[in-house]
Motif scaffolding. Structure first.
Motif, PDB file in Angstrom:
ATOM      1  N   GLY A  82       0.842  -1.190   0.000  1.00  0.00           N
ATOM      2  CA  GLY A  82       0.000   0.000   0.000  1.00  0.00           C
ATOM      3  C   GLY A  82       0.878   1.241   0.000  1.00  0.00           C
ATOM      4  O   GLY A  82       1.922   1.274   0.643  1.00  0.00           O
ATOM      5  N   ALA A  83       0.465   2.251  -0.743  1.00  0.00           N
ATOM      6  CA  ALA A  83       1.266   3.475  -0.834  1.00  0.00           C
ATOM      7  C   ALA A  83       0.414   4.728  -0.713  1.00  0.00           C
ATOM      8  O   ALA A  83       0.779   5.789  -1.206  1.00  0.00           O
ATOM      9  CB  ALA A  83       2.059   3.483  -2.140  1.00  0.00           C
ATOM     10  N   GLY A  84      -0.740   4.595  -0.067  1.00  0.00           N
ATOM     11  CA  GLY A  84      -1.575   5.766   0.169  1.00  0.00           C
ATOM     12  C   GLY A  84      -2.615   5.978  -0.905  1.00  0.00           C
ATOM     13  O   GLY A  84      -3.033   5.049  -1.595  1.00  0.00           O
ATOM     14  N   THR A  85      -3.014   7.231  -1.035  1.00  0.00           N
ATOM     15  CA  THR A  85      -4.012   7.621  -2.028  1.00  0.00           C
ATOM     16  C   THR A  85      -3.488   8.811  -2.809  1.00  0.00           C
ATOM     17  O   THR A  85      -2.491   9.424  -2.426  1.00  0.00           O
ATOM     18  CB  THR A  85      -5.342   8.013  -1.354  1.00  0.00           C
ATOM     19  N   VAL A  86      -4.189   9.137  -3.877  1.00  0.00           N
ATOM     20  CA  VAL A  86      -3.786  10.307  -4.673  1.00  0.00           C
ATOM     21  C   VAL A  86      -3.822  11.559  -3.806  1.00  0.00           C
ATOM     22  O   VAL A  86      -2.951  12.413  -3.883  1.00  0.00           O
ATOM     23  CB  VAL A  86      -4.695  10.446  -5.911  1.00  0.00           C
ATOM     24  N   ALA A  87      -4.823  11.655  -2.942  1.00  0.00           N
ATOM     25  CA  ALA A  87      -4.941  12.821  -2.057  1.00  0.00           C
ATOM     26  C   ALA A  87      -3.870  12.825  -0.966  1.00  0.00           C
ATOM     27  O   ALA A  87      -3.418  13.890  -0.546  1.00  0.00           O
ATOM     28  CB  ALA A  87      -6.327  12.850  -1.418  1.00  0.00           C
ATOM     29  N   ARG A  88      -3.448  11.639  -0.522  1.00  0.00           N
ATOM     30  CA  ARG A  88      -2.442  11.508   0.534  1.00  0.00           C
ATOM     31  C   ARG A  88      -1.430  10.414   0.192  1.00  0.00           C
ATOM     32  O   ARG A  88      -1.454   9.329   0.765  1.00  0.00           O
ATOM     33  CB  ARG A  88      -3.100  11.176   1.859  1.00  0.00           C
ATOM     34  N   PRO A  89      -0.531  10.702  -0.770  1.00  0.00           N
ATOM     35  CA  PRO A  89       0.462   9.693  -1.143  1.00  0.00           C
ATOM     36  C   PRO A  89       1.486   9.488  -0.031  1.00  0.00           C
ATOM     37  O   PRO A  89       1.839  10.421   0.681  1.00  0.00           O
ATOM     38  CB  PRO A  89       1.118  10.278  -2.394  1.00  0.00           C
ATOM     39  N   LEU A  90       1.921   8.255   0.131  1.00  0.00           N
ATOM     40  CA  LEU A  90       2.943   7.940   1.125  1.00  0.00           C
ATOM     41  C   LEU A  90       4.353   8.010   0.548  1.00  0.00           C
ATOM     42  O   LEU A  90       5.316   8.122   1.296  1.00  0.00           O
ATOM     43  CB  LEU A  90       2.705   6.547   1.707  1.00  0.00           C
ATOM     44  N   HIS A  91       4.462   7.922  -0.774  1.00  0.00           N
ATOM     45  CA  HIS A  91       5.767   7.898  -1.423  1.00  0.00           C
ATOM     46  C   HIS A  91       5.757   8.729  -2.688  1.00  0.00           C
ATOM     47  O   HIS A  91       4.703   8.976  -3.267  1.00  0.00           O
ATOM     48  CB  HIS A  91       6.175   6.466  -1.785  1.00  0.00           C
ATOM     49  N   ALA A  92       6.947   9.127  -3.136  1.00  0.00           N
ATOM     50  CA  ALA A  92       7.109   9.866  -4.380  1.00  0.00           C
ATOM     51  C   ALA A  92       8.276   9.256  -5.153  1.00  0.00           C
ATOM     52  O   ALA A  92       9.173   8.658  -4.556  1.00  0.00           O
ATOM     53  CB  ALA A  92       7.382  11.343  -4.087  1.00  0.00           C
ATOM     54  N   PRO A  93       8.267   9.406  -6.481  1.00  0.00           N
ATOM     55  CA  PRO A  93       9.395   8.899  -7.264  1.00  0.00           C
ATOM     56  C   PRO A  93      10.721   9.468  -6.778  1.00  0.00           C
ATOM     57  O   PRO A  93      10.807  10.643  -6.410  1.00  0.00           O
ATOM     58  CB  PRO A  93       9.076   9.389  -8.680  1.00  0.00           C
ATOM     59  N   GLY A  94      11.730   8.613  -6.722  1.00  0.00           N
ATOM     60  CA  GLY A  94      13.050   9.021  -6.266  1.00  0.00           C
ATOM     61  C   GLY A  94      13.291   8.767  -4.788  1.00  0.00           C
ATOM     62  O   GLY A  94      14.433   8.767  -4.334  1.00  0.00           O
ATOM     63  N   GLU A  95      12.236   8.562  -4.008  1.00  0.00           N
ATOM     64  CA  GLU A  95      12.380   8.294  -2.579  1.00  0.00           C
ATOM     65  C   GLU A  95      12.905   6.888  -2.322  1.00  0.00           C
ATOM     66  O   GLU A  95      12.780   5.997  -3.157  1.00  0.00           O
ATOM     67  CB  GLU A  95      11.032   8.410  -1.861  1.00  0.00           C
ATOM     68  N   VAL A  96      13.465   6.708  -1.143  1.00  0.00           N
ATOM     69  CA  VAL A  96      13.841   5.387  -0.661  1.00  0.00           C
ATOM     70  C   VAL A  96      12.978   5.098   0.560  1.00  0.00           C
ATOM     71  O   VAL A  96      12.943   5.890   1.496  1.00  0.00           O
ATOM     72  CB  VAL A  96      15.338   5.322  -0.294  1.00  0.00           C
ATOM     73  N   THR A  97      12.250   3.998   0.517  1.00  0.00           N
ATOM     74  CA  THR A  97      11.357   3.641   1.617  1.00  0.00           C
ATOM     75  C   THR A  97      12.095   2.789   2.644  1.00  0.00           C
ATOM     76  O   THR A  97      13.222   2.375   2.416  1.00  0.00           O
ATOM     77  CB  THR A  97      10.155   2.827   1.123  1.00  0.00           C
ATOM     78  N   GLU A  98      11.433   2.502   3.720  1.00  0.00           N
ATOM     79  CA  GLU A  98      11.965   1.569   4.720  1.00  0.00           C
ATOM     80  C   GLU A  98      10.977   0.430   4.890  1.00  0.00           C
ATOM     81  O   GLU A  98      10.523   0.128   5.977  1.00  0.00           O
ATOM     82  CB  GLU A  98      12.217   2.297   6.045  1.00  0.00           C
ATOM     83  N   ARG A  99      10.648  -0.211   3.792  1.00  0.00           N
ATOM     84  CA  ARG A  99       9.718  -1.330   3.793  1.00  0.00           C
ATOM     85  C   ARG A  99      10.482  -2.641   3.904  1.00  0.00           C
ATOM     86  O   ARG A  99      11.600  -2.767   3.426  1.00  0.00           O
ATOM     87  CB  ARG A  99       8.894  -1.360   2.506  1.00  0.00           C
ATOM     88  N   VAL A 100       9.862  -3.637   4.485  1.00  0.00           N
ATOM     89  CA  VAL A 100      10.465  -4.957   4.623  1.00  0.00           C
ATOM     90  C   VAL A 100       9.739  -5.910   3.676  1.00  0.00           C
ATOM     91  O   VAL A 100       8.526  -5.841   3.524  1.00  0.00           O
ATOM     92  CB  VAL A 100      10.357  -5.448   6.081  1.00  0.00           C
ATOM     93  N   SER A 101      10.475  -6.796   3.055  1.00  0.00           N
ATOM     94  CA  SER A 101       9.885  -7.769   2.146  1.00  0.00           C
ATOM     95  C   SER A 101       8.919  -8.690   2.875  1.00  0.00           C
ATOM     96  O   SER A 101       9.143  -9.064   4.019  1.00  0.00           O
ATOM     97  CB  SER A 101      10.985  -8.615   1.508  1.00  0.00           C
ATOM     98  N   HIS A 102       7.839  -9.044   2.174  1.00  0.00           N
ATOM     99  CA  HIS A 102       6.931 -10.054   2.708  1.00  0.00           C
ATOM    100  C   HIS A 102       6.906 -11.280   1.793  1.00  0.00           C
ATOM    101  O   HIS A 102       5.944 -12.016   1.740  1.00  0.00           O
ATOM    102  CB  HIS A 102       5.517  -9.483   2.914  1.00  0.00           C
ATOM    103  N   CYS A 103       8.013 -11.496   1.072  1.00  0.00           N
ATOM    104  CA  CYS A 103       8.116 -12.606   0.135  1.00  0.00           C
ATOM    105  C   CYS A 103       8.476 -13.904   0.864  1.00  0.00           C
ATOM    106  O   CYS A 103       9.465 -13.941   1.594  1.00  0.00           O
ATOM    107  CB  CYS A 103       9.171 -12.306  -0.922  1.00  0.00           C
ATOM    108  N   PRO A 104       7.710 -14.968   0.650  1.00  0.00           N
ATOM    109  CA  PRO A 104       8.029 -16.245   1.295  1.00  0.00           C
ATOM    110  C   PRO A 104       9.158 -17.009   0.596  1.00  0.00           C
ATOM    111  O   PRO A 104       9.632 -18.008   1.112  1.00  0.00           O
ATOM    112  CB  PRO A 104       6.716 -17.019   1.195  1.00  0.00           C
ATOM    113  N   ASN A 105       9.590 -16.515  -0.572  1.00  0.00           N
ATOM    114  CA  ASN A 105      10.584 -17.251  -1.362  1.00  0.00           C
ATOM    115  C   ASN A 105      11.984 -16.642  -1.337  1.00  0.00           C
ATOM    116  O   ASN A 105      12.812 -16.962  -2.173  1.00  0.00           O
ATOM    117  CB  ASN A 105      10.106 -17.381  -2.809  1.00  0.00           C
TER     118      ASN A 105
END
Length: 93
Positions: A34-57
């Motif tokens: 999830g990255a928010g909404t158009v009215a309230r975006p959580l991220h923008a191009p060029g940013e670096v997030t601090e998200r953790v993978s949820h990949c089981p593989n």
């Protein structure tokens, strides 16, 4: 240790929601955050997030670099959302 991967923003014009698509080689598909909404975006191009993978593989990452180009539906096949040749061409150019 910090592992960084790439991600692409996708805006759903019907709902106004924004998703962050992260390509995963072990799964040969995209994982979505999830990255928010158009009215309230959580991220923008060029940013670096601090998200953790949820990949089981095993696609482990702790940060995502948001790419300037948006996510494109042509990058996946209709069958289970797997990487398409269009995405592979896009990342090799």
């Amino acid at each position: 240790m910090t592992t960084t991967t790439i991600g692409y923003l996708f805006t759903n014009p019907d709902t106004g929601s924004i998703s962050l698509a992260v390509p995963c080689e072990p799964c040969a598909t995209f994982h979505w955050h999830g990255a928010g909404t158009v009215a309230r975006p959580l991220h923008a191009p060029g940013e670096v997030t601090e998200r953790v993978s949820h990949c089981p593989n095993g696609n482990d990452y702790t940060t995502i670099t948001i790419q300037p180009e948006p996510y494109r539906r042509a990058w996946v096949t209709g069958r289970r959302g797997r990487f398409s040749a269009a995405y592979r061409r896009a990342v090799t150019r």
